[in-house]
Write an enzyme that holds these catalytic residues in place. Structure first.
Site, short mmCIF file in Angstrom:
data_model
loop_
_atom_site.label_atom_id
_atom_site.label_comp_id
_atom_site.label_asym_id
_atom_site.label_seq_id
_atom_site.Cartn_x
_atom_site.Cartn_y
_atom_site.Cartn_z
N CYS A 112 0.81 -1.23 0.00
CA CYS A 112 0.00 0.00 0.00
C CYS A 112 0.84 1.28 0.00
CB CYS A 112 -0.96 -0.02 1.18
SG CYS A 112 -2.11 -1.41 1.15
N HIS A 250 -2.84 7.11 3.06
CA HIS A 250 -3.36 5.83 2.57
C HIS A 250 -4.68 5.58 3.28
CE1 HIS A 250 -4.01 1.74 1.66
NE2 HIS A 250 -3.51 1.24 2.77
N ASN A 280 -10.34 0.25 1.47
CA ASN A 280 -8.89 0.24 1.29
C ASN A 280 -8.57 -0.26 -0.12
OD1 ASN A 280 -6.15 -0.29 1.25
ND2 ASN A 280 -6.10 -1.19 3.30
#
Length: 328
Positions: A112, A250, A280
């Protein structure tokens, strides 16, 4: 020596919506429990035929259109992904063909943190070869999750987003920080499918091709490392937290984001977040949120924009941009 400016941006998310109410029914819990645990009310999930590369191509087309460029103008393509089109060749090869890119192409897998890593890599590349670079984050983590896995199933969504970087004498990149701690490889992992454990009938039967997460370990390390990275970047730029106009982290879990803001002194009112609508989306989450903010006209010339990510591995990174003109 040349810096870069961002002249184009675009995103692509699947049409299919999966709500937290649907997942709550599937996993036998309350919807409020799902939302309070991660801050996600719905997420987008790919349908048959949609892939990491197909989402990336659509996002790339939209970013190039905003910049007024075509694939033939792009000297370098970087695709950040942890869910590749297939083990070989790289996902960027598929995207390269789909967009008609003239130049080189390669993947970055920093989980990520991949988009932040890609931005810093692009900035370095721009200094030795000042020509347009297309940076794309694209992931389809819904395809890697065991349908019975509640912990990961409520978190992940699919999507892609892209930025076009072009050379300029005045660099938008004010400061950056990247890091990794390879002792944390067990916190989020897919055991089978690589050289360490090749795919066999037995690994598939055991579900070892699905992602597994140690949620508590991820939470603690994500906060610790992202706080460290943000502080290092602001210190390098000699910028105080209150000077940052927009924070684009993020989009992993609202509890992690809020903890990072609290520990760094960054203003929660300046948070750019779409976590509640997309979940996500891994490598795509930062450029997806940034693209939405730009489309909404939230970011103005001269403002400081902080991008901050963390990922399995563990990896982490942050960059501070001074916005300097939104189009060519």
């Amino acid at each position: 020596m040349s810096g870069f400016k961002i002249t184009g941006w675009g995103a692509a998310v699947p049409e299919q919506v999966v709500t937290s109410a649907e997942l709550a029914t599937r996993f036998g819990v309350d919807e409020d429990w799902v939302v309070s645990r991660c801050g996600i009310r719905e997420r987008r999930v790919v349908e048959p035929g949609q892939t990491t590369a197909s989402l990336a191509v659509t996002a790339g087309e939209r970013a190039l259109a905003v910049a007024g460029l075509t694939g033939a103008d792009v000297a370098h393509l970087i695709v950040a992904t942890a869910t590749p089109e297939q083990p070989s060749p790289a996902t960027s090869a598929f995207v390269h063909h789909g967009l008609g890119i003239a130049g080189s192409a390669h993947d970055v897998n920093a989980e990520c943190s991949g988009f932040v890593y890609s931005m810093v890599s692009a900035a370095a590349l721009m200094r030795i070869d000042p020509r347009p670079i297309l940076v794309i984050g694209s992931d389809t983590h819904s395809l890697t999750v065991d349908p019975a896995d509640r912990d990961l199933g409520i978190l992940v969504g699919d999507g892609a987003a892209a930025l076009v970087l072009e050379p300029t004498d005045r660099d938008w990149l004010q400061a950056w920080n990247l890091g990794a701690d390879g002792s944390c490889t067990d916190s989020l992992k897919v055991l089978a499918g690589g050289s360490r454990m090749p795919t066999t009938g037995a690994t598939v039967a055991a579900g070892l091709h699905f992602a597994k997460i140690n949620g508590n370990e991820i939470y603690l390390n994500a906060v610790r490392f992202s706080v460290r990275s943000v502080r290092a970047t602001l210190e390098q730029a000699k910028v105080q937290p209150e000077q940052v106009a927009h924070i684009v982290p993020h989009q992993a879990n609202i509890r992690i984001v809020n903890s990072m803001l609290s520990h760094t002194g960054l203003d929660p009112q300046r948070l750019v977040s779409n976590l509640d609508r997309y979940g996500n989306t891994a490598s795509a989450s930062i450029p997806l949120a940034l693209s939405e903010a730009l489309d909404a006209g939230r970011i103005r010339d001269g403002e400081l924009v902080l991008l901050a990510g963390f990922g399995a591995g563990m990896t982490w990174g942050s960059v501070l941009l001074e916005w300097g003109g939104t189009t060519r």
